[in-house]
Design a protein around this motif. Sequence first.
Motif, PDB file in Angstrom:
ATOM      1  N   LEU A 166       0.598  -6.189  -4.261  1.00  0.00           N
ATOM      2  CA  LEU A 166      -0.978  -5.642  -4.100  1.00  0.00           C
ATOM      3  C   LEU A 166      -1.399  -5.600  -5.563  1.00  0.00           C
ATOM      4  CD1 LEU A 166      -0.277  -2.724  -2.008  1.00  0.00           C
ATOM      5  CD2 LEU A 166      -1.584  -4.749  -1.314  1.00  0.00           C
ATOM      6  N   SER A 182       0.003   4.154   4.081  1.00  0.00           N
ATOM      7  CA  SER A 182      -0.885   3.307   3.371  1.00  0.00           C
ATOM      8  C   SER A 182      -0.582   2.580   1.980  1.00  0.00           C
ATOM      9  CB  SER A 182      -2.092   4.098   3.112  1.00  0.00           C
ATOM     10  OG  SER A 182      -2.242   4.902   2.005  1.00  0.00           O
ATOM     11  N   THR A 183      -1.201   2.003   1.546  1.00  0.00           N
ATOM     12  CA  THR A 183      -1.076   1.511   0.019  1.00  0.00           C
ATOM     13  C   THR A 183      -2.182   2.019  -0.906  1.00  0.00           C
ATOM     14  OG1 THR A 183      -2.344  -0.473   0.302  1.00  0.00           O
ATOM     15  CG2 THR A 183       0.029  -0.733   0.571  1.00  0.00           C
ATOM     16  N   LYS A 188       4.610  -6.058   0.514  1.00  0.00           N
ATOM     17  CA  LYS A 188       3.850  -7.144  -0.247  1.00  0.00           C
ATOM     18  C   LYS A 188       3.368  -6.683  -1.656  1.00  0.00           C
ATOM     19  CE  LYS A 188       0.019  -5.121   2.192  1.00  0.00           C
ATOM     20  NZ  LYS A 188      -1.068  -5.375   3.248  1.00  0.00           N
ATOM     21  N   HIS A 233       5.205  -1.566   1.108  1.00  0.00           N
ATOM     22  CA  HIS A 233       5.098  -2.332   2.731  1.00  0.00           C
ATOM     23  C   HIS A 233       5.268  -3.653   2.802  1.00  0.00           C
ATOM     24  CE1 HIS A 233       4.161   1.782   3.673  1.00  0.00           C
ATOM     25  NE2 HIS A 233       2.944   1.588   3.566  1.00  0.00           N
ATOM     26  N   ALA A 260      -6.042   0.541  -5.372  1.00  0.00           N
ATOM     27  CA  ALA A 260      -5.119  -0.815  -4.939  1.00  0.00           C
ATOM     28  C   ALA A 260      -6.066  -1.759  -4.028  1.00  0.00           C
ATOM     29  CB  ALA A 260      -4.110  -0.164  -3.771  1.00  0.00           C
ATOM     30  N   GLU A 261      -5.820  -2.841  -4.129  1.00  0.00           N
ATOM     31  CA  GLU A 261      -7.051  -3.828  -3.329  1.00  0.00           C
ATOM     32  C   GLU A 261      -7.102  -3.614  -2.300  1.00  0.00           C
ATOM     33  OE1 GLU A 261      -5.433  -7.823  -2.310  1.00  0.00           O
ATOM     34  OE2 GLU A 261      -3.922  -7.244  -3.465  1.00  0.00           O
ATOM     35  N   SER A 262      -5.993  -2.941  -1.428  1.00  0.00           N
ATOM     36  CA  SER A 262      -6.139  -2.585   0.168  1.00  0.00           C
ATOM     37  C   SER A 262      -7.048  -1.320   0.273  1.00  0.00           C
ATOM     38  CB  SER A 262      -4.702  -2.222   0.578  1.00  0.00           C
ATOM     39  OG  SER A 262      -4.260  -1.290  -0.458  1.00  0.00           O
ATOM     40  N   GLU A 263      -7.944  -0.806  -0.638  1.00  0.00           N
ATOM     41  CA  GLU A 263      -8.646   0.447  -0.417  1.00  0.00           C
ATOM     42  C   GLU A 263     -10.102   0.053  -0.708  1.00  0.00           C
ATOM     43  OE1 GLU A 263      -7.473   2.887   1.084  1.00  0.00           O
ATOM     44  OE2 GLU A 263      -5.376   2.085   1.200  1.00  0.00           O
TER      45      GLU A 263
END
Length: 186
Positions: A165, A31-32, A163, A161, A133-136
Amino acid sequence: MTMTEELTVCSASIEDAAAITEIYAHYVLESTATFETEPPDLAESERRIRDIVDAGYPFLVVREGGAAGEQGRVIGFGFAHRYGPRAGYRYSVETTIYVAPACIGRGIGGRLLATLLEECETRGFRQAFAVIAESEPASVVLHARAGFRPVATLDGAGWKHGKWLDVFLMQRQLGEGDQSLPQQAA
């Protein structure tokens, strides 16, 4: 310490390091949620627990099950540490929460974060920050439900990964926050 019928939130011990290492490795590799790229080994996890606890910050685990006299398995962990290295940050903490992937969606993160914030208030800390992180998006919601508010977006602050973030910074007052002078002992 808080407890429900099947879950207990309590202080972590060195014996919990193996479970913490396993949970965290998933997030490092898959994950990020963290920008760390190599999972820490058992010795490093033990060192981190000791360092955080020895510095006067809470390090908690969530245990599930366990018969009478047994502790149950660790399915989540969270801790706080000084937000910044300078002395002026000594009343501010950054919070960190991780839940075993198979246990997400059961309210564990919310219980863990609430107990962590209570521990921080008890220890005299005045502000809590979450760096997410924006991914969460689930982490953003979790922290908002716990009273955190968004205060900044750091555009492209992390690379993982393949990219860039963004990172969201959220803040929550602890106790009286900045409405009174801190205790002199800290």
